[in-house]
Design a protein around this motif. Structure first.
Motif, PDB file in Angstrom:
ATOM      1  N   LEU A  31     -24.693  11.359 -35.632  1.00 61.78           N
ATOM      2  CA  LEU A  31     -24.750  11.546 -37.081  1.00 61.78           C
ATOM      3  C   LEU A  31     -24.623  10.198 -37.782  1.00 61.78           C
ATOM      4  O   LEU A  31     -23.884   9.322 -37.334  1.00 61.78           O
ATOM      5  CB  LEU A  31     -23.633  12.471 -37.554  1.00 61.78           C
ATOM      6  N   ILE A  32     -25.288  10.049 -38.890  1.00 61.31           N
ATOM      7  CA  ILE A  32     -25.248   8.790 -39.637  1.00 61.31           C
ATOM      8  C   ILE A  32     -23.851   8.512 -40.176  1.00 61.31           C
ATOM      9  O   ILE A  32     -23.387   7.377 -40.181  1.00 61.31           O
ATOM     10  CB  ILE A  32     -26.283   8.825 -40.776  1.00 61.31           C
ATOM     11  N   VAL A  33     -23.162   9.535 -40.601  1.00 56.02           N
ATOM     12  CA  VAL A  33     -21.842   9.373 -41.218  1.00 56.02           C
ATOM     13  C   VAL A  33     -20.818   8.834 -40.222  1.00 56.02           C
ATOM     14  O   VAL A  33     -19.917   8.086 -40.593  1.00 56.02           O
ATOM     15  CB  VAL A  33     -21.370  10.725 -41.798  1.00 56.02           C
ATOM     16  N   THR A  34     -20.968   9.162 -38.956  1.00 54.75           N
ATOM     17  CA  THR A  34     -19.963   8.786 -37.962  1.00 54.75           C
ATOM     18  C   THR A  34     -20.344   7.539 -37.162  1.00 54.75           C
ATOM     19  O   THR A  34     -19.693   7.236 -36.163  1.00 54.75           O
ATOM     20  CB  THR A  34     -19.698   9.960 -37.007  1.00 54.75           C
ATOM     21  N   ILE A  35     -21.373   6.817 -37.581  1.00 52.50           N
ATOM     22  CA  ILE A  35     -21.768   5.595 -36.870  1.00 52.50           C
ATOM     23  C   ILE A  35     -20.641   4.551 -36.834  1.00 52.50           C
ATOM     24  O   ILE A  35     -20.440   3.909 -35.798  1.00 52.50           O
ATOM     25  CB  ILE A  35     -23.073   5.017 -37.444  1.00 52.50           C
ATOM     26  N   PRO A  36     -19.843   4.356 -37.901  1.00 50.41           N
ATOM     27  CA  PRO A  36     -18.726   3.405 -37.785  1.00 50.41           C
ATOM     28  C   PRO A  36     -17.730   3.770 -36.673  1.00 50.41           C
ATOM     29  O   PRO A  36     -17.186   2.889 -36.012  1.00 50.41           O
ATOM     30  CB  PRO A  36     -18.052   3.460 -39.156  1.00 50.41           C
ATOM     31  N   PHE A  37     -17.542   5.072 -36.442  1.00 52.47           N
ATOM     32  CA  PHE A  37     -16.678   5.491 -35.341  1.00 52.47           C
ATOM     33  C   PHE A  37     -17.302   5.122 -34.001  1.00 52.47           C
ATOM     34  O   PHE A  37     -16.615   4.707 -33.078  1.00 52.47           O
ATOM     35  CB  PHE A  37     -16.434   7.001 -35.375  1.00 52.47           C
ATOM     36  N   ILE A  72      -9.449  11.043 -39.376  1.00 52.76           N
ATOM     37  CA  ILE A  72     -10.512  11.885 -38.820  1.00 52.76           C
ATOM     38  C   ILE A  72     -10.721  11.567 -37.341  1.00 52.76           C
ATOM     39  O   ILE A  72     -10.831  12.472 -36.506  1.00 52.76           O
ATOM     40  CB  ILE A  72     -11.815  11.685 -39.618  1.00 52.76           C
ATOM     41  N   TRP A  73     -10.756  10.279 -36.994  1.00 56.75           N
ATOM     42  CA  TRP A  73     -10.942   9.869 -35.603  1.00 56.75           C
ATOM     43  C   TRP A  73      -9.818  10.390 -34.723  1.00 56.75           C
ATOM     44  O   TRP A  73     -10.055  10.864 -33.609  1.00 56.75           O
ATOM     45  CB  TRP A  73     -11.012   8.349 -35.506  1.00 56.75           C
ATOM     46  N   CYS A  74      -8.595  10.291 -35.201  1.00 61.28           N
ATOM     47  CA  CYS A  74      -7.432  10.702 -34.415  1.00 61.28           C
ATOM     48  C   CYS A  74      -7.523  12.185 -34.052  1.00 61.28           C
ATOM     49  O   CYS A  74      -7.249  12.571 -32.921  1.00 61.28           O
ATOM     50  CB  CYS A  74      -6.147  10.410 -35.191  1.00 61.28           C
ATOM     51  N   VAL A  75      -7.950  12.994 -35.001  1.00 65.93           N
ATOM     52  CA  VAL A  75      -8.047  14.434 -34.757  1.00 65.93           C
ATOM     53  C   VAL A  75      -9.212  14.753 -33.818  1.00 65.93           C
ATOM     54  O   VAL A  75      -9.073  15.562 -32.900  1.00 65.93           O
ATOM     55  CB  VAL A  75      -8.200  15.197 -36.094  1.00 65.93           C
ATOM     56  N   VAL A  76     -10.338  14.109 -34.023  1.00 64.97           N
ATOM     57  CA  VAL A  76     -11.548  14.459 -33.276  1.00 64.97           C
ATOM     58  C   VAL A  76     -11.553  13.861 -31.863  1.00 64.97           C
ATOM     59  O   VAL A  76     -11.817  14.564 -30.890  1.00 64.97           O
ATOM     60  CB  VAL A  76     -12.811  14.005 -34.048  1.00 64.97           C
ATOM     61  N   ALA A  77     -11.272  12.576 -31.733  1.00 63.60           N
ATOM     62  CA  ALA A  77     -11.417  11.934 -30.423  1.00 63.60           C
ATOM     63  C   ALA A  77     -10.187  11.155 -29.980  1.00 63.60           C
ATOM     64  O   ALA A  77      -9.950  11.007 -28.785  1.00 63.60           O
ATOM     65  CB  ALA A  77     -12.625  10.998 -30.434  1.00 63.60           C
TER      66      ALA A  77
END
Length: 127
Positions: A31-37, A72-77
């Motif tokens: 996804l474009i929104v999560t590219i920084p992650f 968001i990162w902490c929760v997801v990955a």
């Protein structure tokens, strides 16, 4: 000594951890929104391959978007990658030669939980 520890790390822990970070990075780049992650995950994957001689430095000017992204990162990955570090460090601590690598594995947990707003630099540049 750093090179020896990095080679031993690469064989026993680095490859598996880097694969985990690379998979997280690939998923985030869908996804474009999560590219920084994804970019942060690829940076940490390189750090997980060769950690000795480098350190993580926090950027004090990271801002509120970095904080929100880290949540968001902490929760997801982040939680899953941190669990991977803990599980990988347990067998390293069992052997005498693996203790420094187990400590290095535990030092990777904060950056795996909060990757945005962190820079990975050589130990000489951190001062």
């Amino acid at each position: 000594m750093r090179t020896i520890l990095n080679v031993i790390w690469l064989v026993f822990a680095g490859v598996w951890l880097a694969i985990g970070y690379a998979l997280a990075g690939i998923i985030c780049c869908i996804l474009i929104v999560t590219i920084p992650f994804g970019i942060a995950s690829f940076r940490i994957a390189a750090y997980a391959l060769w950690p000795f001689g480098r350190t993580v430095v926090r950027d004090p000017d990271a801002g509120v978007f970095s904080l929100l992204g880290n949540v968001i990162w902490c929760v997801v990955a982040g939680i899953w990658l941190a669990i991977g570090h803990v599980i990988t460090s347990i067998p390293l601590f069992i052997s005498i030669i693996g203790i420094p690598m187990g400590v290095a594995n535990l030092k990777l947990i904060p950056v795996s939980l909060l990757p945005l707003g962190a820079r990975i630099v050589d130990n000489d540049q951190s001062r």
